[in-house]
Design a protein around this motif. Structure first.
Motif, PDB file in Angstrom:
ATOM      1  N   PRO A 115       0.767  -1.300   0.059  1.00 28.56           N
ATOM      2  CA  PRO A 115       0.130   0.016   0.037  1.00 28.56           C
ATOM      3  C   PRO A 115       0.732   1.294   0.145  1.00 28.56           C
ATOM      4  N   ASN A 116       2.020   0.957   0.406  1.00 33.24           N
ATOM      5  CA  ASN A 116       2.885   2.171   0.282  1.00 33.24           C
ATOM      6  C   ASN A 116       4.094   1.995  -0.922  1.00 33.24           C
ATOM      7  N   GLY A 117       3.628   1.318  -1.848  1.00 33.56           N
ATOM      8  CA  GLY A 117       4.584   1.052  -2.936  1.00 33.56           C
ATOM      9  C   GLY A 117       5.165   2.350  -3.744  1.00 33.56           C
ATOM     10  N   SER A 118       4.650   3.234  -3.698  1.00 31.64           N
ATOM     11  CA  SER A 118       5.013   4.389  -4.449  1.00 31.64           C
ATOM     12  C   SER A 118       5.901   5.183  -3.685  1.00 31.64           C
ATOM     13  N   PHE A 119       6.423   4.955  -2.285  1.00 29.08           N
ATOM     14  CA  PHE A 119       7.254   5.637  -1.602  1.00 29.08           C
ATOM     15  C   PHE A 119       8.437   4.804  -1.411  1.00 29.08           C
ATOM     16  N   VAL A 120       9.502   5.494  -1.546  1.00 29.83           N
ATOM     17  CA  VAL A 120      10.965   4.922  -1.051  1.00 29.83           C
ATOM     18  C   VAL A 120      11.579   6.204  -0.362  1.00 29.83           C
ATOM     19  N   MET A 156       9.087  -1.961  -1.879  1.00 34.36           N
ATOM     20  CA  MET A 156       9.051  -3.228  -2.387  1.00 34.36           C
ATOM     21  C   MET A 156       7.678  -4.026  -1.952  1.00 34.36           C
ATOM     22  N   THR A 157       7.067  -4.977  -2.980  1.00 35.34           N
ATOM     23  CA  THR A 157       6.161  -5.828  -2.371  1.00 35.34           C
ATOM     24  C   THR A 157       7.182  -7.018  -1.639  1.00 35.34           C
ATOM     25  N   VAL A 158       6.606  -7.974  -0.732  1.00 35.03           N
ATOM     26  CA  VAL A 158       7.348  -8.897  -0.045  1.00 35.03           C
ATOM     27  C   VAL A 158       7.745  -9.816  -1.151  1.00 35.03           C
ATOM     28  N   GLY A 159       7.385 -10.188  -2.254  1.00 38.02           N
ATOM     29  CA  GLY A 159       7.870 -10.828  -3.442  1.00 38.02           C
ATOM     30  C   GLY A 159       9.298 -10.485  -3.832  1.00 38.02           C
ATOM     31  N   GLU A 160       9.065  -8.990  -4.219  1.00 38.41           N
ATOM     32  CA  GLU A 160      10.371  -8.330  -4.657  1.00 38.41           C
ATOM     33  C   GLU A 160      11.234  -8.209  -3.427  1.00 38.41           C
ATOM     34  N   TYR A 195      -1.250  -5.768 -11.007  1.00 41.25           N
ATOM     35  CA  TYR A 195      -0.452  -5.104 -10.067  1.00 41.25           C
ATOM     36  C   TYR A 195       0.314  -4.019 -10.535  1.00 41.25           C
ATOM     37  N   GLN A 196      -0.103  -2.644 -10.367  1.00 41.07           N
ATOM     38  CA  GLN A 196       1.015  -1.658 -10.631  1.00 41.07           C
ATOM     39  C   GLN A 196       1.132  -0.602  -9.512  1.00 41.07           C
ATOM     40  N   ARG A 197       2.133   0.096  -9.508  1.00 43.60           N
ATOM     41  CA  ARG A 197       2.516   0.867  -8.283  1.00 43.60           C
ATOM     42  C   ARG A 197       1.378   2.195  -8.103  1.00 43.60           C
ATOM     43  N   ASP A 198       1.240   2.307  -9.137  1.00 40.98           N
ATOM     44  CA  ASP A 198       0.330   3.548  -9.183  1.00 40.98           C
ATOM     45  C   ASP A 198      -1.241   3.402  -9.100  1.00 40.98           C
TER      46      ASP A 198
END
Length: 185
Positions: free
Chosen positions: A122-127, A151-155, A182-185
């Motif tokens: 849910p926070n995939g667009s944030f690093v 990242m996702t847990v898989g990544e 799935y897309q980050r946006d």
């Protein structure tokens, strides 16, 4: 195959728990590895989880958040496959990713295949945030990644394996089952 699951209350297929879904499909589930908060999410943060038998399914619950963070070699010898399916929120200090790391290590040591059922971050667009300094490594921060890692847990599982962060002499048979569309946006 003889299967064990690393799951909690977020491990769902539509409105059904993954354990129930797989049992209905005839999967031979030998153990459920219970992380922080327990298999059913009924333990408080930081509360130790004990080994027990799940009252609904009769499957042995093996704590990976108590006296030990890893199952015994005797338990691992009974398995062909471990499936990890826990929703993550993309922060370095979530203990679920530390549990995943330890389970990946014991799977590699035992020659057991490891599958991650990936879920959106849910926070995939944030690093953002500092990268963990390795001298401060602990169970609530094991990897030199930013606080919000994106990242996702898989990544993340692929990164942990690919960067050689597992303490095992064996190569891990790892598969990341991606989320459809799935897309980050």
């Amino acid at each position: 195959k003889k299967v064990a699951l690393v799951v909690n209350q977020t491990s769902r297929v539509n409105n059904q728990h993954l354990v129930d879904f797989l049992q209905q499909k005839g999967v031979d589930i030998r153990f459920i590895f219970a992380p922080e908060h327990g298999f059913r999410g009924d333990h408080d943060a930081g509360e130790k989880v004990s080994n027990s038998i799940d009252s609904k399914t009769g499957i042995p619950l093996v704590s990976i958040y108590g006296k030990s963070k890893k199952p015994s070699s005797e338990i691992m010898a009974e398995l062909d496959l471990i499936i990890f399916d826990i929703q993550d929120v993309g922060v370095r200090f979530y203990t679920y990713i530390s549990s995943m790391h330890y389970m990946m290590e014991v799977a590699a040591d035992a020659g057991v295949e490891f599958i991650v059922l990936d879920r959106p971050n849910p926070n995939g667009s944030f690093v953002d945030g500092p990268i963990l300094e390795t001298e401060f490594r602990s169970f609530v921060g094991m990897h030199p990644i930013p606080l919000l890692h994106g990242m996702t847990v898989g990544e993340l599982s692929l990164m942990i394996n690919g960067e050689g962060w597992l303490k095992s002499e064996n190569e891990l048979a790892l598969k990341d089952v991606k989320v459809q569309n799935y897309q980050r946006d």
